[in-house]
Each structure stands twice: as structure tokens, then as C-alpha cells.
Design a protein around this motif. Structure first.
Motif, PDB file in Angstrom:
ATOM      1  N   HIS A  17      38.476  75.530  -6.967  1.00 12.06           N
ATOM      2  CA  HIS A  17      39.362  74.445  -7.410  1.00 12.06           C
ATOM      3  C   HIS A  17      40.836  74.758  -7.180  1.00 12.06           C
ATOM      4  CE1 HIS A  17      39.271  77.157 -10.906  1.00 12.06           C
ATOM      5  NE2 HIS A  17      40.494  76.705 -11.147  1.00 12.06           N
ATOM      6  N   MET A  18      41.161  76.029  -6.837  1.00 13.16           N
ATOM      7  CA  MET A  18      42.544  76.397  -6.594  1.00 13.16           C
ATOM      8  C   MET A  18      43.017  76.045  -5.188  1.00 13.16           C
ATOM      9  SD  MET A  18      43.586  77.632  -9.431  1.00 13.16           S
ATOM     10  CE  MET A  18      45.090  78.500  -8.992  1.00 13.16           C
ATOM     11  N   LEU A  19      42.142  75.617  -4.309  1.00 13.40           N
ATOM     12  CA  LEU A  19      42.557  75.238  -2.962  1.00 13.40           C
ATOM     13  C   LEU A  19      43.472  74.016  -3.004  1.00 13.40           C
ATOM     14  CD1 LEU A  19      39.259  75.616  -0.869  1.00 13.40           C
ATOM     15  CD2 LEU A  19      41.115  77.259  -1.129  1.00 13.40           C
ATOM     16  N   THR A  20      44.357  73.935  -2.039  1.00 15.85           N
ATOM     17  CA  THR A  20      45.253  72.795  -1.948  1.00 15.85           C
ATOM     18  C   THR A  20      44.515  71.579  -1.389  1.00 15.85           C
ATOM     19  OG1 THR A  20      45.991  73.410   0.273  1.00 15.85           O
ATOM     20  CG2 THR A  20      47.211  74.346  -1.582  1.00 15.85           C
ATOM     21  N   ASP A  21      45.146  70.413  -1.534  1.00 14.48           N
ATOM     22  CA  ASP A  21      44.530  69.191  -1.015  1.00 14.48           C
ATOM     23  C   ASP A  21      44.368  69.258   0.508  1.00 14.48           C
ATOM     24  OD1 ASP A  21      44.465  68.224  -3.568  1.00 14.48           O
ATOM     25  OD2 ASP A  21      46.327  67.070  -3.390  1.00 14.48           O
ATOM     26  N   ALA A  22      45.371  69.826   1.178  1.00 12.49           N
ATOM     27  CA  ALA A  22      45.261  69.948   2.637  1.00 12.49           C
ATOM     28  C   ALA A  22      44.112  70.871   3.026  1.00 12.49           C
ATOM     29  CB  ALA A  22      46.581  70.456   3.210  1.00 12.49           C
ATOM     30  N   ALA A  23      43.917  71.943   2.263  1.00 10.97           N
ATOM     31  CA  ALA A  23      42.814  72.855   2.554  1.00 10.97           C
ATOM     32  C   ALA A  23      41.468  72.179   2.319  1.00 10.97           C
ATOM     33  CB  ALA A  23      42.947  74.112   1.698  1.00 10.97           C
ATOM     34  N   PHE A  24      41.356  71.402   1.224  1.00 11.08           N
ATOM     35  CA  PHE A  24      40.112  70.666   0.980  1.00 11.08           C
ATOM     36  C   PHE A  24      39.832  69.680   2.109  1.00 11.08           C
ATOM     37  CE2 PHE A  24      40.411  71.661  -3.707  1.00 11.08           C
ATOM     38  CZ  PHE A  24      39.197  72.320  -3.759  1.00 11.08           C
ATOM     39  N   ASN A  25      40.855  68.976   2.556  1.00 12.84           N
ATOM     40  CA  ASN A  25      40.653  68.006   3.633  1.00 12.84           C
ATOM     41  C   ASN A  25      40.226  68.690   4.938  1.00 12.84           C
ATOM     42  OD1 ASN A  25      41.354  65.900   1.932  1.00 12.84           O
ATOM     43  ND2 ASN A  25      43.529  66.033   2.460  1.00 12.84           N
ATOM     44  N   ALA A  26      40.798  69.882   5.185  1.00 12.67           N
ATOM     45  CA  ALA A  26      40.411  70.608   6.394  1.00 12.67           C
ATOM     46  C   ALA A  26      38.987  71.129   6.320  1.00 12.67           C
ATOM     47  CB  ALA A  26      41.385  71.766   6.629  1.00 12.67           C
ATOM     48  N   LEU A  27      38.472  71.319   5.094  1.00 13.16           N
ATOM     49  CA  LEU A  27      37.134  71.874   4.915  1.00 13.16           C
ATOM     50  C   LEU A  27      36.038  70.812   4.937  1.00 13.16           C
ATOM     51  CD1 LEU A  27      35.570  74.546   4.276  1.00 13.16           C
ATOM     52  CD2 LEU A  27      35.956  74.045   1.847  1.00 13.16           C
ATOM     53  N   LEU A  28      36.423  69.551   4.846  1.00 12.91           N
ATOM     54  CA  LEU A  28      35.432  68.493   4.643  1.00 12.91           C
ATOM     55  C   LEU A  28      34.382  68.458   5.749  1.00 12.91           C
ATOM     56  CD1 LEU A  28      37.546  65.482   3.305  1.00 12.91           C
ATOM     57  CD2 LEU A  28      35.869  66.843   2.078  1.00 12.91           C
ATOM     58  N   LYS A  29      34.812  68.363   6.994  1.00 11.22           N
ATOM     59  CA  LYS A  29      33.866  68.184   8.093  1.00 11.22           C
ATOM     60  C   LYS A  29      32.977  69.403   8.284  1.00 11.22           C
ATOM     61  CE  LYS A  29      32.256  65.672  11.421  1.00 11.22           C
ATOM     62  NZ  LYS A  29      31.522  64.430  11.132  1.00 11.22           N
ATOM     63  N   THR A  30      33.561  70.567   8.173  1.00 12.70           N
ATOM     64  CA  THR A  30      32.766  71.800   8.315  1.00 12.70           C
ATOM     65  C   THR A  30      31.768  71.935   7.179  1.00 12.70           C
ATOM     66  OG1 THR A  30      34.627  72.872   9.430  1.00 12.70           O
ATOM     67  CG2 THR A  30      32.917  74.291   8.547  1.00 12.70           C
ATOM     68  N   LEU A  31      32.185  71.551   5.948  1.00 15.93           N
ATOM     69  CA  LEU A  31      31.294  71.663   4.795  1.00 15.93           C
ATOM     70  C   LEU A  31      30.145  70.670   4.893  1.00 15.93           C
ATOM     71  CD1 LEU A  31      31.031  73.189   2.090  1.00 15.93           C
ATOM     72  CD2 LEU A  31      32.220  71.280   1.018  1.00 15.93           C
ATOM     73  N   GLU A  32      30.388  69.546   5.518  1.00  9.29           N
ATOM     74  CA  GLU A  32      29.339  68.523   5.613  1.00  9.29           C
ATOM     75  C   GLU A  32      28.314  68.859   6.694  1.00  9.29           C
ATOM     76  OE1 GLU A  32      28.970  63.659   6.023  1.00  9.29           O
ATOM     77  OE2 GLU A  32      30.851  64.686   6.475  1.00  9.29           O
ATOM     78  N   GLU A  33      28.764  69.354   7.823  1.00  7.94           N
ATOM     79  CA  GLU A  33      27.856  69.650   8.940  1.00  7.94           C
ATOM     80  C   GLU A  33      28.134  71.044   9.492  1.00  7.94           C
ATOM     81  OE1 GLU A  33      28.403  66.583  11.764  1.00  7.94           O
ATOM     82  OE2 GLU A  33      27.590  64.985  10.497  1.00  7.94           O
ATOM     83  N   PRO A  34      27.777  72.087   8.742  1.00 10.49           N
ATOM     84  CA  PRO A  34      27.995  73.448   9.255  1.00 10.49           C
ATOM     85  C   PRO A  34      26.904  73.816  10.267  1.00 10.49           C
ATOM     86  CG  PRO A  34      26.946  73.564   7.128  1.00 10.49           C
ATOM     87  CD  PRO A  34      27.184  72.104   7.391  1.00 10.49           C
ATOM     88  N   HIS A  58      22.683  73.503   2.528  1.00  7.78           N
ATOM     89  CA  HIS A  58      23.743  74.160   3.295  1.00  7.78           C
ATOM     90  C   HIS A  58      24.986  74.426   2.462  1.00  7.78           C
ATOM     91  CE1 HIS A  58      24.841  69.902   3.477  1.00  7.78           C
ATOM     92  NE2 HIS A  58      26.081  70.321   3.635  1.00  7.78           N
ATOM     93  N   ALA A  59      25.110  73.777   1.276  1.00  9.27           N
ATOM     94  CA  ALA A  59      26.299  73.976   0.434  1.00  9.27           C
ATOM     95  C   ALA A  59      25.915  73.766  -1.022  1.00  9.27           C
ATOM     96  CB  ALA A  59      27.421  73.013   0.829  1.00  9.27           C
ATOM     97  N   TYR A  60      26.374  74.685  -1.883  1.00  9.03           N
ATOM     98  CA  TYR A  60      26.119  74.615  -3.319  1.00  9.03           C
ATOM     99  C   TYR A  60      27.442  74.789  -4.064  1.00  9.03           C
ATOM    100  CZ  TYR A  60      21.056  74.914  -2.672  1.00  9.03           C
ATOM    101  OH  TYR A  60      19.753  74.663  -2.315  1.00  9.03           O
ATOM    102  N   ARG A  71      32.564  67.567  -3.774  1.00 13.30           N
ATOM    103  CA  ARG A  71      31.381  67.629  -4.630  1.00 13.30           C
ATOM    104  C   ARG A  71      30.221  66.828  -4.056  1.00 13.30           C
ATOM    105  NH1 ARG A  71      33.413  65.808 -10.357  1.00 13.30           N
ATOM    106  NH2 ARG A  71      35.131  64.924  -9.167  1.00 13.30           N
ATOM    107  N   SER A  72      30.535  65.724  -3.400  1.00 11.14           N
ATOM    108  CA  SER A  72      29.457  64.906  -2.840  1.00 11.14           C
ATOM    109  C   SER A  72      28.762  65.580  -1.660  1.00 11.14           C
ATOM    110  CB  SER A  72      30.021  63.556  -2.403  1.00 11.14           C
ATOM    111  OG  SER A  72      30.967  63.718  -1.362  1.00 11.14           O
ATOM    112  N   ARG A  73      29.382  66.580  -1.052  1.00 14.34           N
ATOM    113  CA  ARG A  73      28.788  67.294   0.077  1.00 14.34           C
ATOM    114  C   ARG A  73      28.053  68.549  -0.359  1.00 14.34           C
ATOM    115  NH1 ARG A  73      32.972  64.347   1.930  1.00 14.34           N
ATOM    116  NH2 ARG A  73      33.005  63.712   4.139  1.00 14.34           N
TER     117      ARG A  73
END
Length: 609
Positions: free
Chosen positions: A129-146, A38-40, A167-169
Motif C-alpha cells: 500500500h506504500m507504492l505511489t499511484d504512478a507505480a500502481f498504474n505501471a504495475l497494472l498490466k504486468t499484474l493482470e497478465e504476467p 498468478h497474483a494474491y 485488488r480486482s486483479r
């Protein structure tokens, strides 16, 4: 509208991908088995095909006429829309310009919607890699279980800047630098398709300048063709890159060996055309490295070198005129100069350094770099030796002991304190025969200088006290030394670092600073021996034996009774002895515990009663 070469020849199928067989194999096998993740996360240097591979995955997922080997057809409506970047279900996001949390929130609000005209919704986030930390945190749950029909494809040139939680997701697929041979093959294919006349050396030079980026190679080819008026020639490439072509440097290296004066002018001309010092240093290093490898292994070295046929002929002809040690020295010279070019070294300075050092290497005058030598610790100060012809002063017969209240003569005849050396305390624990000698000259040493390890020895050897007193002269110090037996020779050595004076019937012992000699005189039996010798010198009788430990009355121990038959003179002697003992011990370093005579203990006991 004109389309650039790197856009026109972007890979449209997996078979068109150049130099990425491992990454393409993983993606194709996952598509065939229907086990695509689901994610590469695609990572690699610029221009190696990360975004092209992401588009090919999207094409393969949404192609209407996909082949059996999962290759997209490239002709259906979805393939053409994805290639043009117009498909509504394949969303490409530039992470550099859409890097905030607001953009990621918009993505989350639309990710759960059903695809409009395709089976899958594909999100391609470039430069993630240019995304902000807040953007990465907001993407975590969606990236893990889309949702089941959503695939995320992230691309970056700096994977270490992507958080570990992201990276782990994802399944991380690395893309590698494209080799020079693969780049040359692709450029020749493009030139044949575009009907461009291309010189082989020009193609190799462009591939070398591209440094593994196929997009850069196609851009340079397009510029060189425009400069050469429709022809890709080595001259146009040389003019475009500033004169650092491999062929020109090969001629310059040969000229450096055969015509040094012409090589100096040629190097100045190369630098005048605008080449950077960094690029020229790198090109020289590669050339000298190839020559060195050919000197080592001859034809077998060509298997590890990415060179054209003309370059191989040059290596075979030029390597026989060079010694491998000189070629290695030239490589080391370039490696030392390369870091300095990063800080803006002027071209004249760089060319002068390169030419002078290479001439020294060719002439055999180059000095190899000297290894850093370990600094040895400086030896301790050595006693200054007396002159060999120095005669000891004449000694008159010793006079009777002076009375107690007689003023003491000056001590100007004593050697200064800095002329003597007391070894460190930690050295006294070693046996005498295992200790390194401190003597630097074969001259005769003064007393105590040749045997510093005997200072704190348990049993001092016998010594000629009369000879020592003869050298010290006729004064109170020599008489004090004479009163010390040969068993207490170490105390005499400790006194050599002290300043002695007699005042009000008491001996003052002073030291300039804390030193082993002062600590030595603070030991109980050493203090007692010095007190007895000083009391004997001033006519004060001491009833103590220096070798025996002094008895000190305990707080609860009854004091011995004093005999009433003792004369009054004995009490005066005891008072003088107590004063002398206390003064000597205080100045010698005893701060709390004073060694007192038996009579002093008796007096204290009587006072307590």
C-alpha cells in the motif's frame, strides 16, 4: 550471530502457521489441485504471518522434494536459500522503500526473463500500500497478465489503501488476529524448546499484551527472559509492561471494595511506574467486562472469555460481591474515559477521575447519564391581561359627528401595539374547536384576545359594540369602531395593531411592519368597509355597500353616462371620497389595485373619452 526468537521460530511449513487455518487451507488446496493464481493479496494485522505464508508458497512452488500434501521439505537447496532470503528467483521487495515508478519499471524489465534455477519466479511485495499511484498504474498490466512462470504475492496491513484496480486483479486472502489461547500455546512451545522456565500467568500476560501479534509476543518474551535472568516470571513481565498486569489489577479491584484508602495508594503506585492512561483504561474495562459477564451467566460465560485457570478462580470468587448494574456502570465509565486518554490526559487527573467515579458507583451515588430532551418550541406571546379591578372609563353620550376639516384628537389612549397578538395566518385554516387554546391564565381577556381565530372567520359572531366603545373611551377611534357593524368586528381587531391619524381630511393607517393584520386590511371588501366607516365618521356620504363587490370599468367597456342633474355638492363628496379611499388603501398595503367607487369609474371613463 544471535538470531531473535521471532526469526528463529518463523514457520517453515504450513503446519507451523498459528491461528490462520482458513488462509492456509485455501493456499494448500490450490497447490494440490495445481490451480494457484498468478497474483494474491495477503492482508491482516501486524505479526499474523502474511510474509511467512508468502515464503511458504514460494517454497512449495520451487521445492525439489515437495511432499504429497504440498508441504515444502525445508532441506533442499531451494528451501534453504528461500528461508535465508538468498534465492535469485524469489524476489522480496519492500514497498515502503521501493515505492516509485522507477523500481516498478525495473521489475517489468526483468519479469519476462526465464527463471534461473527454479520452476517459478515469485515476487513478494511487502507493504504494497506504500507504492505511489504512478507505480500502481505501471504495475497494472504486468499484474493482470504476467508470464506463465511468474507469481505475485502482495502483503499489506491496510488493504483499503490499495487501489481497487490492483485488488480486482488479485485473489484477496485475509489473515486474522491470533487469539490469546493460540499465542499462549505457541509461547509455551517456544519456551520448552529453549529450556526457559516460564510461569503460566507470565505467559498469559504476555499473550494479552501482544494484542494478537505473535511476533510482538515473542519479542516481549525475549525481553522478559533477559530481565528475569533466564526465567520468564510475572514480576519481570510486570516490570517490563509498567505494572498493568491482570493479576495486579485484580488485587486492586478487590482492594477498591474492601480498603478504599489502600486502593488509592495502590493506584498512585501503578501510575508512578509509567503505565499509560490508555493501557490502564483498556485493562480495567476488560476486567470489569469479565466480571459483568460472569455475573450474568456464571460458568457459561467462561466459554467466551480468554482467561487462565487462576483468572477463572478469581472471577468466581469476586463476582459474588458485585452487582451487575455497578459493573455495567464501571464499564461505561471506562468507555467514556478511553477517548479522552488518546489526547494526552495526565496520569494524576486520570487516576483521580477513575477512583472518584468508581467510589461513587460502589456507594450507589453515581448518576446515570441523562438523555437529551427535545426542546419544545416557545409559545407565542400572550396578550397582557388588564387588572381584575380595573374599571372601564365613564362614557358620556356620544356627540354629533365632527365636521370633515376638524383636527382629530390624539390617540394616546390606544393600547400600545405590542400588547396585542395576532395569530399566524396558517392557523386560521383550522376549525375553531380543533385549535389549541392560547390562554395561559383564567383571567378575563380583553376584547378580541380570547377569540383570535375569529379574526379572519367568514362569519363573525355578534358583539356588544357599545360596550367595546365604552372601554375604548370617547375618541375618534371608538366612533370609527362604532360605525363598523358587528359583522365587521374583524376589521376593528385588525385596527388595534395600527396607528391611526387624520390629516387633510384623510385617514392614515400605518403598521410598524408586515403582519397578518395589514394583509387582512388589504383584502378588497375589508378595505371598502373601512372606507365607508371612515367616510361616515367625517360626514362624507358613501353610496357603496360594503358587502357588494366593486365594479371596475374594463379598458374596452364604455363608461356609463353621468346624469346632468347631479348637484355640485355631490361632486365635492366624490372628490373627498376618492382622496380618502386612495390614502387609506395605500397605507393599508394595496400597492396596485385600488377599490374605487362607481362615480370614480365614471369620471375616469369620461376622461378617457
Amino acid at each position: 550471530m544471535y538470531i531473535s526468537l521471532y526469526r528463529r521460530y518463523r514457520p517453515q511449513t504450513f503446519s507451523d502457521m498459528v491461528g490462520q487455518s482458513a488462509a492456509v487451507g485455501v493456499l494448500l488446496e490450490s497447490l494440490r489441485e495445481g490451480s494457484l493464481g498468478h497474483a494474491y493479496l495477503f492482508s491482516g494485522p501486524r505479526g499474523c504471518g502474511k510474509t511467512s505464508a508468502a515464503r511458504l508458497v514460494a517454497k512449495s512452488l520451487d521445492c525439489l522434494n515437495r511432499s504429497a500434501d504440498c508441504e515444502p521439505c525445508g532441506e533442499c537447496e531451494n528451501c534453504r536459500a528461500i528461508a535465508a532470503g538468498e534465492h535469485l528467483d524469489v524476489i522480496e521487495i519492500d514497498g515502503a522503500s521501493n515505492r516509485g515508478i522507477g523500481e516498478i519499471r525495473d521489475l517489468k524489465s526483468h519479469v519476462s526473463l526465464k527463471a534461473l534455477s527454479a520452476s517459478y519466479k515469485v515476487y513478494i511485495i511487502d507493504e504494497v500500500h506504500m507504492l505511489t499511484d504512478a507505480a500502481f498504474n505501471a504495475l497494472l498490466k504486468t499484474l493482470e497478465e504476467p508470464p506463465a512462470n511468474v507469481v505475485f504475492l502482495l502483503a499489506t496491513t491496510e488493504p483499503h489503501k490499495v487501489p481497487v484496480t490492483i485488488r480486482s486483479r488479485c485473489q484477496h486472502i485475509p489473515f486474522h488476529r491470533i487469539t490469546i489461547a493460540d499465542t499462549v500455546s505457541r509461547l509455551q512451545h517456544v519456551c520448552s524448546r529453549e529450556n526457559i522456565e516460564a510461569d503460566e500467568e507470565a505467559v498469559w500476560e504476555i499473550a494479552r499484551q501482544a494484542d494478537g501479534a505473535l511476533r510482538d509476543a515473542l519479542s516481549l518474551t525475549e525481553q522478559a527472559v533477559a530481565l528475569g535472568r533466564g526465567k520468564l516470571s510475572l514480576e519481570s513481565v510486570r516490570e517490563l509492561t509498567g505494572g498493568s498486569s491482570r493479576t495486579e489489577l485484580e488485587k486492586w479491584v478487590t482492594m477498591l471494595r474492601t480498603d478504599p484508602q489502600g486502593a488509592a495508594c495502590a493506584l498512585h503506585s501503578i501510575m508512578a511506574r509509567g503505565i499509560s492512561s490508555e493501557r490502564l483504561c483498556e485493562a480495567l474495562f476488560v476486567l470489569f467486562r469479565d466480571l459483568w459477564l460472569y455475573c450474568l451467566w456464571n460458568e457459561r460465560a467462561l466459554e467466551a472469555l480468554e482467561t487462565s485457570s487462576a483468572e477463572r478462580d478469581y472471577l468466581a470468587a469476586e463476582a459474588r460481591h458485585w452487582d451487575r448494574d455497578k459493573l455495567q456502570a464501571a464499564c461505561m465509565l471506562c468507555s467514556r474515559l478511553l477517548p479522552r486518554t488518546h489526547y494526552g490526559m495526565k496520569g494524576d487527573i486520570f487516576s483521580g477521575l477513575v477512583f472518584m467515579e468508581l467510589q461513587n458507583i460502589l456507594n450507589g451515588n453515581a448518576q446515570p447519564p441523562q438523555p437529551l430532551q427535545k426542546r419544545e418550541p416557545s409559545p407565542p406571546p400572550i396578550l397582557r391581561q388588564p387588572a381584575p379591578d380595573a374599571q372601564p372609563p365613564r362614557v358620556e353620550p356620544a356627540a354629533a359627528p365632527a365636521p370633515v376639516r376638524q383636527e382629530a384628537p390624539s390617540f394616546e389612549q390606544l393600547p400600545p401595539a405590542e400588547d396585542f397578538w395576532i395569530p399566524p395566518e396558517e392557523e386560521f385554516s383550522l376549525p375553531s374547536q380543533e385549535r389549541p387554546s392560547r390562554k395561559k391564565t383564567p383571567e378575563a381577556a380583553p376584547p378580541f384576545a380570547g377569540q383570535p381565530d375569529m379574526l379572519f372567520a367568514k362569519e363573525a359572531p355578534a358583539f356588544d359594540v357599545a360596550g367595546l366603545c365604552a372601554k375604548l373611551g370617547d375618541n375618534e377611534f371608538s366612533r370609527l369602531i362604532g360605525n363598523l357593524s358587528s359583522d365587521w368586528l374583524a376589521i376593528a381587531a385588525a385596527l388595534l395593531r395600527a396607528e391611526l391619524s387624520r390629516r387633510d381630511g384623510a385617514l392614515e393607517v400605518k403598521f410598524e411592519r408586515q403582519m397578518p393584520a395589514k394583509n387582512f386590511l388589504s383584502i378588497q371588501h375589508n378595505r371598502r368597509a373601512l372606507v365607508c366607516a371612515a367616510a361616515k365618521l367625517w360626514g362624507v356620504a358613501s353610496g357603496e355597500a360594503p358587502q357588494q363587490p366593486q365594479h371596475t370599468a374594463e379598458p374596452d367597456e364604455p363608461a356609463p353616462e353621468k346624469s346632468p342633474a347631479e348637484p355640485e355638492s355631490e361632486e365635492n363628496e366624490q372628490a373627498a371620497e376618492r382622496s380618502l379611499t386612495s390614502h387609506v388603501l395605500r397605507l393599508a398595503g394595496a400597492e396596485v389595485l385600488y377599490v374605487k367607487s362607481l362615480h370614480a369609474n365614471e369620471d375616469e371613463s369620461e376622461g378617457n373619452e
